[in-house]
Scaffold this motif. Structure first.
Motif, PDB file in Angstrom:
ATOM      1  N   GLN A  80       0.836  -1.204   0.000  1.00 27.13           N
ATOM      2  CA  GLN A  80       0.000   0.000   0.000  1.00 27.13           C
ATOM      3  C   GLN A  80       0.872   1.256   0.000  1.00 27.13           C
ATOM      4  O   GLN A  80       1.858   1.337   0.732  1.00 27.13           O
ATOM      5  N   LYS A  81       0.491   2.219  -0.825  1.00 27.12           N
ATOM      6  CA  LYS A  81       1.195   3.504  -0.858  1.00 27.12           C
ATOM      7  C   LYS A  81       0.692   4.419   0.252  1.00 27.12           C
ATOM      8  O   LYS A  81      -0.381   4.207   0.808  1.00 27.12           O
ATOM      9  N   ILE A  82       1.491   5.427   0.564  1.00 28.32           N
ATOM     10  CA  ILE A  82       1.067   6.468   1.501  1.00 28.32           C
ATOM     11  C   ILE A  82       0.535   7.638   0.688  1.00 28.32           C
ATOM     12  O   ILE A  82       1.165   8.069  -0.282  1.00 28.32           O
ATOM     13  N   THR A  83      -0.613   8.144   1.075  1.00 30.53           N
ATOM     14  CA  THR A  83      -1.246   9.231   0.326  1.00 30.53           C
ATOM     15  C   THR A  83      -0.863  10.585   0.906  1.00 30.53           C
ATOM     16  O   THR A  83      -1.015  10.825   2.105  1.00 30.53           O
ATOM     17  N   PHE A  84      -0.355  11.479   0.053  1.00 36.30           N
ATOM     18  CA  PHE A  84      -0.032  12.849   0.459  1.00 36.30           C
ATOM     19  C   PHE A  84      -1.196  13.774   0.111  1.00 36.30           C
ATOM     20  O   PHE A  84      -1.815  13.638  -0.940  1.00 36.30           O
ATOM     21  N   ASN A  85      -1.473  14.717   1.019  1.00 35.76           N
ATOM     22  CA  ASN A  85      -2.540  15.688   0.795  1.00 35.76           C
ATOM     23  C   ASN A  85      -2.127  17.065   1.311  1.00 35.76           C
ATOM     24  O   ASN A  85      -1.286  17.175   2.209  1.00 35.76           O
ATOM     25  N   LYS A  86      -2.731  18.108   0.750  1.00 35.45           N
ATOM     26  CA  LYS A  86      -2.599  19.451   1.312  1.00 35.45           C
ATOM     27  C   LYS A  86      -3.580  19.554   2.488  1.00 35.45           C
ATOM     28  O   LYS A  86      -4.721  19.108   2.390  1.00 35.45           O
ATOM     29  N   LEU A  87      -3.124  20.136   3.583  1.00 32.58           N
ATOM     30  CA  LEU A  87      -3.939  20.206   4.790  1.00 32.58           C
ATOM     31  C   LEU A  87      -4.923  21.378   4.746  1.00 32.58           C
ATOM     32  O   LEU A  87      -4.653  22.414   4.134  1.00 32.58           O
ATOM     33  N   GLU A 106       1.574  10.685   6.791  1.00 36.16           N
ATOM     34  CA  GLU A 106       2.115  10.074   8.003  1.00 36.16           C
ATOM     35  C   GLU A 106       2.448   8.612   7.755  1.00 36.16           C
ATOM     36  O   GLU A 106       1.751   7.919   7.015  1.00 36.16           O
ATOM     37  N   PHE A 107       3.531   8.171   8.383  1.00 37.60           N
ATOM     38  CA  PHE A 107       3.981   6.789   8.273  1.00 37.60           C
ATOM     39  C   PHE A 107       4.003   6.184   9.671  1.00 37.60           C
ATOM     40  O   PHE A 107       4.507   6.797  10.614  1.00 37.60           O
ATOM     41  N   TYR A 120       8.513  -0.394  -1.138  1.00 37.29           N
ATOM     42  CA  TYR A 120       7.395   0.061  -1.967  1.00 37.29           C
ATOM     43  C   TYR A 120       6.959   1.473  -1.567  1.00 37.29           C
ATOM     44  O   TYR A 120       6.726   2.335  -2.416  1.00 37.29           O
ATOM     45  N   ILE A 121       6.868   1.712  -0.240  1.00 31.51           N
ATOM     46  CA  ILE A 121       6.416   3.010   0.268  1.00 31.51           C
ATOM     47  C   ILE A 121       7.428   4.100  -0.035  1.00 31.51           C
ATOM     48  O   ILE A 121       7.096   5.156  -0.598  1.00 31.51           O
ATOM     49  N   PHE A 122       8.694   3.871   0.318  1.00 27.73           N
ATOM     50  CA  PHE A 122       9.691   4.928   0.184  1.00 27.73           C
ATOM     51  C   PHE A 122      10.089   5.185  -1.277  1.00 27.73           C
ATOM     52  O   PHE A 122      10.388   6.319  -1.640  1.00 27.73           O
ATOM     53  N   LYS A 123      10.081   4.165  -2.094  1.00 23.84           N
ATOM     54  CA  LYS A 123      10.369   4.381  -3.523  1.00 23.84           C
ATOM     55  C   LYS A 123       9.280   5.241  -4.163  1.00 23.84           C
ATOM     56  O   LYS A 123       9.566   6.092  -5.014  1.00 23.84           O
ATOM     57  N   ASP A 124       8.040   5.016  -3.740  1.00 23.74           N
ATOM     58  CA  ASP A 124       6.929   5.825  -4.254  1.00 23.74           C
ATOM     59  C   ASP A 124       7.051   7.282  -3.795  1.00 23.74           C
ATOM     60  O   ASP A 124       6.798   8.207  -4.574  1.00 23.74           O
ATOM     61  N   ILE A 125       7.456   7.487  -2.527  1.00 20.61           N
ATOM     62  CA  ILE A 125       7.646   8.845  -2.012  1.00 20.61           C
ATOM     63  C   ILE A 125       8.741   9.564  -2.808  1.00 20.61           C
ATOM     64  O   ILE A 125       8.579  10.722  -3.222  1.00 20.61           O
ATOM     65  N   ILE A 126       9.860   8.880  -3.023  1.00 18.90           N
ATOM     66  CA  ILE A 126      10.984   9.473  -3.759  1.00 18.90           C
ATOM     67  C   ILE A 126      10.581   9.788  -5.194  1.00 18.90           C
ATOM     68  O   ILE A 126      10.915  10.861  -5.721  1.00 18.90           O
ATOM     69  N   GLN A 127       9.849   8.884  -5.819  1.00 16.74           N
ATOM     70  CA  GLN A 127       9.409   9.119  -7.205  1.00 16.74           C
ATOM     71  C   GLN A 127       8.506  10.344  -7.301  1.00 16.74           C
ATOM     72  O   GLN A 127       8.663  11.178  -8.194  1.00 16.74           O
ATOM     73  N   SER A 128       7.555  10.473  -6.360  1.00 19.20           N
ATOM     74  CA  SER A 128       6.648  11.633  -6.359  1.00 19.20           C
ATOM     75  C   SER A 128       7.424  12.928  -6.198  1.00 19.20           C
ATOM     76  O   SER A 128       7.146  13.925  -6.877  1.00 19.20           O
ATOM     77  N   ALA A 129       8.410  12.933  -5.297  1.00 15.61           N
ATOM     78  CA  ALA A 129       9.201  14.146  -5.041  1.00 15.61           C
ATOM     79  C   ALA A 129      10.055  14.519  -6.241  1.00 15.61           C
ATOM     80  O   ALA A 129      10.226  15.704  -6.547  1.00 15.61           O
ATOM     81  N   LYS A 130      10.589  13.523  -6.925  1.00 10.70           N
ATOM     82  CA  LYS A 130      11.429  13.798  -8.104  1.00 10.70           C
ATOM     83  C   LYS A 130      10.599  14.308  -9.277  1.00 10.70           C
ATOM     84  O   LYS A 130      11.060  15.136 -10.072  1.00 10.70           O
TER      85      LYS A 130
END
Length: 377
Positions: free
Chosen positions: A87-94, A167-168, A187-197
């Motif tokens: 499962q991925k972690i979902t990022f959102n604007k607060l 949050e993790f 899976y989680i951290f690679k997805d975070i890095i990909q989104s940031a790049k």
């Protein structure tokens, strides 16, 4: 040559002496023949046990037993269906209900300084930042008792920087299967890095809640004589997490990682190598009366009904805040006190529509509240 019967051998000390090449025979180093005969006896026992099993069970029965054990103790094959556990972690604007640091007067000074520094870098010429060789703080560790606002500060910072927030938690990678912890973490951290790049102009803030689950001191894991499977899994998790901390800080400066823990770094219950990766390690105190007062009036100010009460009772609320400090209330405890006071007022309003919110509701709630991490009386 007299050989010690196998049932008289201290197998534990035998193994220890054999490993250290100190096995003795009649007070002298054991001859090769002695070792070979002992090895043969152990082999005979093993073969005898296997034959006994063969005599008691048929081939079909043995295969059935093996099949049952395989069914209940083996990890299922990684088919497309079993990959659902990733499962991925979902990022959102607060939303705007989270205040910015300049709106939060109860914010700790050290945290306020970090917010100001990051805002200065964000809002000014990046060429000047590069020219000075200024390093942006993107790895922060916050420690302190429960309910004092560690995770909440991460949200405040996300609002300050207009960042995407997520949050993790350790449960995001927890598994009963060996190896699956690492697969989930990758899976989680690679997805975070990909989104940031893919979005280098955006800022991403991830809060690592209860980070001590990933920061077990290495000596606690390797000094364990049995070095259990659980210990080996935790050691591998620690190693992979260290690698991601380094990679993110070097390759993705637009990711800010904020770890939270209830443990004190000074107690040496957190891994030293992991601690060294964080640029800021801050131990937050329990809120004082001024911080509690500011948080109290900010909350009461959000409701029109309690807003009128606030204007006339500021002195009473300051005295009340000192009582909260004496009981060592956290911000989470304060939220509970306010909630209970409003519930009591609501009950009275149902009976009398002209009833006003009073300081007595807060005082009664304070006396009844169960403190999460302070003094209960």
């Amino acid at each position: 040559m007299r050989i010690t019967p196998i049932n008289k051998i201290d197998t534990k000390s035998y193994k220890q002496r054999a490993n250290s090449k100190e096995l003795l025979y009649k007070g002298k180093p054991a001859p090769k023949l002695y070792l070979e005969e002992e090895k043969n006896k152990l082999l005979q026992i093993g073969v005898g046990s296997f034959c006994l099993i063969g005599a008691l069970f048929s081939i079909n029965q043995i295969l059935s037993i093996v099949e049952i054990f395989s069914k209940y103790f083996s990890k299922p094959q990684n088919t497309k269906k079993t990959k659902d556990y990733l499962q991925k972690i979902t990022f959102n604007k607060l939303a705007n209900d989270i205040p910015k640091s300049n709106e939060c007067k109860s914010l700790d000074r050290q945290l306020n300084d970090i917010s100001e520094a990051l805002l200065l870098i964000k809002n000014n010429d990046t060429n000047l930042v590069d020219k000075l060789g200024l390093t942006k703080t993107n790895r922060i560790l916050l420690s302190g008792k429960p309910g004092i606002g560690k995770t909440y500060y991460s949200k405040i910072l996300a609002r300050d920087l207009d960042a995407y927030y997520a949050e993790f938690n350790y449960k995001d990678i927890n598994s009963k299967w060996i190896g699956e912890h690492i697969e989930k973490m990758d899976y989680i951290f690679k997805d975070i890095i990909q989104s940031a790049k893919e979005n280098p102009r955006e800022t991403y803030i991830i809060t690592l809640n209860e980070i001590d689950s990933l920061m077990t001191p290495i000596e606690n894991l390797t000094n364990n004589a049995s070095h259990s499977t659980h210990g080996m899994v935790k050691e591998e998790i620690r190693s992979v997490f260290l690698e991601y901390l380094d990679n993110i800080s070097e390759k993705c400066p637009n990711i800010i990682m904020i770890g939270t823990t209830n443990l004190k770094p000074s107690d040496k219950k957190l891994d030293a190598a992991t601690l060294s990766r964080f640029q800021e390690v801050i131990e937050l105190p329990m809120p004082n009366s001024e911080a509690l007062y500011q948080a109290l009036i900010n909350t009461l100010n959000k409701s029109e009904y309690t807003k009128a009460f606030l204007e006339k009772n500021k002195d009473s609320l300051k005295k009340f805040s000192k009582l909260m400090e004496e009981k060592e209330l956290s911000f989470r405890d304060l939220d509970s006190v306010i909630k209970k006071s409003k519930e009591a007022c609501f009950k009275d309003l149902l009976k009398d529509n002209n009833k006003k919110y009073e300081i007595s509701y807060l005082e009664k709630a304070l006396n009844e509240i169960k403190i999460t991490d302070g003094k209960t009386s």
